[in-house]
Scaffold this motif. Sequence first.
Motif, mmCIF file in Angstrom:
data_model
loop_
_atom_site.group_PDB
_atom_site.id
_atom_site.type_symbol
_atom_site.label_atom_id
_atom_site.label_comp_id
_atom_site.label_asym_id
_atom_site.label_seq_id
_atom_site.Cartn_x
_atom_site.Cartn_y
_atom_site.Cartn_z
ATOM 1 N N UNK A 124 -41.097 47.981 -110.908
ATOM 2 C CA UNK A 124 -41.861 48.235 -109.421
ATOM 3 C C UNK A 124 -42.844 49.130 -109.793
ATOM 4 N N UNK A 125 -42.297 49.887 -110.210
ATOM 5 C CA UNK A 125 -43.194 51.291 -109.691
ATOM 6 C C UNK A 125 -43.917 51.223 -110.756
ATOM 7 N N UNK A 126 -44.566 50.733 -111.911
ATOM 8 C CA UNK A 126 -45.850 50.259 -112.134
ATOM 9 C C UNK A 126 -46.633 49.901 -111.811
ATOM 10 N N UNK A 127 -46.618 48.655 -110.925
ATOM 11 C CA UNK A 127 -46.908 48.429 -109.781
ATOM 12 C C UNK A 127 -47.775 49.043 -108.901
ATOM 13 N N UNK A 128 -46.779 49.387 -108.449
ATOM 14 C CA UNK A 128 -47.627 51.017 -107.349
ATOM 15 C C UNK A 128 -48.177 51.522 -108.086
ATOM 16 N N UNK A 129 -47.960 52.790 -109.623
ATOM 17 C CA UNK A 129 -48.809 53.064 -110.122
ATOM 18 C C UNK A 129 -50.577 53.016 -110.563
ATOM 19 N N UNK A 188 -48.262 46.206 -103.134
ATOM 20 C CA UNK A 188 -47.549 46.941 -104.737
ATOM 21 C C UNK A 188 -46.226 47.755 -104.180
ATOM 22 N N UNK A 189 -46.471 48.424 -102.964
ATOM 23 C CA UNK A 189 -44.852 48.364 -102.217
ATOM 24 C C UNK A 189 -43.891 48.089 -101.921
ATOM 25 N N UNK A 190 -44.139 46.115 -101.706
ATOM 26 C CA UNK A 190 -43.759 45.724 -101.275
ATOM 27 C C UNK A 190 -42.551 45.005 -102.049
ATOM 28 N N UNK A 191 -42.699 45.858 -103.000
ATOM 29 C CA UNK A 191 -41.693 45.302 -104.346
ATOM 30 C C UNK A 191 -40.760 46.060 -104.428
#
Length: 226
Positions: A124-129, A188-191
């Motif tokens: 999930x953090x990779x999505x944000x990054x 992204x942050x929704x994950x």
Amino acid sequence: MAPSAEDRLDLPAVGERQSLREQVAHALRAALITGEMRPGVVYSAPVLAAQFGVSATPVREAMLDLAKEGLVEAVRNKGFRVTELSDQDLDELTEIRRLIEVPTVARLADVGRAEIFEMLRPVAQQIVDAAERGDLLGYVDADLRFHVDLLSLAGNAHLVEVVRDLRKRARLYGLSALYARGALMESAHEHLRLLDLLSAGDAVGSERLMHGHIQHVRGIWASNPE
């Protein structure tokens, strides 16, 4: 057959770590995501092959792989056309995803599974990054991996494959415009928020967020947002 200057795409070079077919398919997906390859336009395998510096065979094979995913369609004696998605197509894909994903994810909410959900947090953090640095292909890859791994916890392999196919068909459209509008970070942050709700055992909150997440994506990608 060398491409003209106006037809040339900004495609990445291919190396030797994967098969040429896989590398070309990956590069073409990137071109679809970034809008380099435009819906409705027909692309010739020999022309693309010249840009990659490879023979036309792996390009045709890669295009056939994308055709199986519904991303392009073969045009007899001409090449492949990037598939266009209408608002109705997006509505129908969204409805199917909502019917499958929302209740499935909500049923996973369980405090006892908190440690398992935490294992998905790095993805999930990779999505944000990826959203922060504008890495659209990285975003798509991490996003697909997150949702597939999450749904896999339900123990239904056929369901996972159906959702994987639906996401591949819809995920590639409009992402560059979404990033340009600065809306990618919100999605992204929704994950990360979803993982918090699932770990807290909040089935109602998880269902609400998943429903909003899918509708959010539908609205901002469509040409006529809901």
